[in-house]
Design a protein around this motif. Sequence first.
Motif, mmCIF file in Angstrom:
data_model
loop_
_atom_site.group_PDB
_atom_site.id
_atom_site.type_symbol
_atom_site.label_atom_id
_atom_site.label_comp_id
_atom_site.label_asym_id
_atom_site.label_seq_id
_atom_site.Cartn_x
_atom_site.Cartn_y
_atom_site.Cartn_z
ATOM 1 N N THR A 662 12.760 67.008 79.016
ATOM 2 C CA THR A 662 13.482 65.740 79.083
ATOM 3 C C THR A 662 12.566 64.612 78.615
ATOM 4 O O THR A 662 11.438 64.475 79.094
ATOM 5 N N HIS A 664 12.246 60.424 77.830
ATOM 6 C CA HIS A 664 12.810 59.108 78.160
ATOM 7 C C HIS A 664 12.629 58.167 76.978
ATOM 8 O O HIS A 664 11.505 57.924 76.514
ATOM 9 N N ARG A 670 17.702 58.912 78.401
ATOM 10 C CA ARG A 670 16.910 60.128 78.282
ATOM 11 C C ARG A 670 17.707 61.197 77.549
ATOM 12 O O ARG A 670 18.934 61.142 77.490
#
Length: 684
Positions: A662, A664, A670
């Motif tokens: 993941t 951001h 995100r």
Amino acid sequence: MDDTILDVSGLSLDFRTGRGRIRALRDVSFPVRRGRILGIVGESGSGKSTVLWSILGLLARNAEVTSGRIAFQGRDLLGLDDEALRAIRGEKISVVFQDPMTSQIPVLPYARQFSDILYRRSMSRAEKRDAAVELLRRVGIPDPEDRIDAYPHQFSGGMRQRAAIAMSMLTGPNLLLADEPTTALDVTMEAQMIDLMRDLRAAFDTTIVVVSHNLGLIAEMCDDVVVMYAGEVVETGEVRDIFHNARHPYTRALLECDPARVERTGGRLPVIPGDIPDLSASLTGCIFAARCPRAMPICRTETPPDVARGTGHARCHLLEGPGADPDWPPPAGVVAVGRTDPPPAAVRPKRSGEPLLEVRGLNVRFGTMGPIRARIRGVRDPFVDAVLDVDLSVAPGETLALVGESGSGKSTLGRAILNLLPVNRGSVSFDGQSVENRPERRFKPLRRDMAMMFQDPVGSLSPRKSVRALITEPLVIHGAGGRDLNAEAERLADMVRLPRNFLSRYPHELSGGQARRVGVARALSLNPRLIIADEPTAGLDVSVQGEILNLMADLQAEHGLGYLIITHNLPVVRHIADRIAIMYLGRMVEEGPAAEVFAAPAHPYTHALVSGVPYPDPDRRRPPSSAISGEVPSLLRRPPGCDFAPRCPFARPACREAKPPTVHLSPERRHACLFPLVPPERQN
């Protein structure tokens, strides 16, 4: 005419009921030209499906055709006996039903069902099987030689609809009738079905009639359009003429209400005021007059003329006669009449710092078989993860839209949040309290503050209870004693703008929009703080969609409600959501402010969803190759790398080796993609 394969002329039909005759169709006339795709549009109750069943001779026993003619290849279908009709059905005229699960036999494999369709043909069993396998291959079913022995429940929704189309084309019909063929499908499957039906039209030289309330689908695939309202045809024409130069106020109102055509985002959606008239009453004048702001005295007393304009006809006093207006219709793109822009919604409360709902690392797991059976088969892990490591939050007064294809885990996540499914790992906090896997005895007090609106507005209501009993049932269950239930029922009906005389009705007596209002009232009866709405606009007309969403916005502004809306209707999401979260195969692949995600999707899956929405403009049709290929993989065979890699047009070898982390882009934005579709300088 030589190019007319079907000619509906002066068709009128009544239904005999205990409340009198319902004049469902009145003087319906239109031609279907050979080799073209005709779309029939209109609100629920306008008679679209009734026209289809009249063509097929599949009307209910209480139906009576009072006048008219349906000529197919020169023969009047209304004058044929049952045996002659059976020789035409399936052979020369075929049909794709709205719900494949109810139109396919659940206890027979597809091989048997395809074989039964060819019962008139002098073919061997092997030849019938080969013909079915070939057609399944043409409609995109993978491994058709093996999948033909599967049962309907073993196919996904998109595959079942593909099988339904294959069944309808097996005999090489001259005319194919499709009743809402993409209503239950998400945007990617809808795009695939549009491309498939256009390809089959070209390959088999088949004429197609499509019934739908999805204006984007009609603009995307149709050549001609028939607009129906309250049992009458109010306008016909070629698709570009209808979408760019509509002449009837009702047609223009439908187009102006479509969320995909409304340029501004946020606030309220336009609606058509009023309801379709009662077809059991005596009707005079123009049937749309009661809902049309441009209505004149003559509109309420005299039937409008059927005026030839452009490539079709329109029934309106504004076009011809003493009430004709030389400035009508206004130029394309100018908001006309027939719809209303409701007053602006009250200002919603600002999002507070503390979330009302917070989900962290949530995992929901289902067992595929019992432990003993798994041991016998040598299966080490007899489970599938339907939801994996999901994080999300909803603040008071905020709307978070959860978007993804069927099978992505959206509804499972919603049910787990409400403690309707056990959580395998992770946490669910509501107002600071941990609520996952709480015993029902301890969770019940929280159900007053957490409510759910289910996807099926009628199926989620008990058919044995009146509307009054249904919307007050939560009060009874939670012991809100001492209240006057009749007064509460009237208060809730007024809150959702449901006429009080509907309180004595039962679910089967309600339209889809009315049943949805009952579901909203039921969810609001205990004054909750969080509502999880599962497909709140599924199956609703564009105007009714606007009414329901405007109502929800008003209630949010008044009570500070938090909404988690589960949907695949992206045009609606663009207008109502503060933030959007995209799920694929149980994982969150992108999240962020709705405006940013729509403007610049980072994940290829999000980009495919946003670009795959059919736009209600025939000049903006997508290229046939733009739809995502394939379907959501089975959870039993999750890809080893990125879950989306097998379908991603931008996938690289690295995508098939490791799960993407993941990343951001900002505190609120995100994504989970190794090669996102955003500039490198925006990645953190």
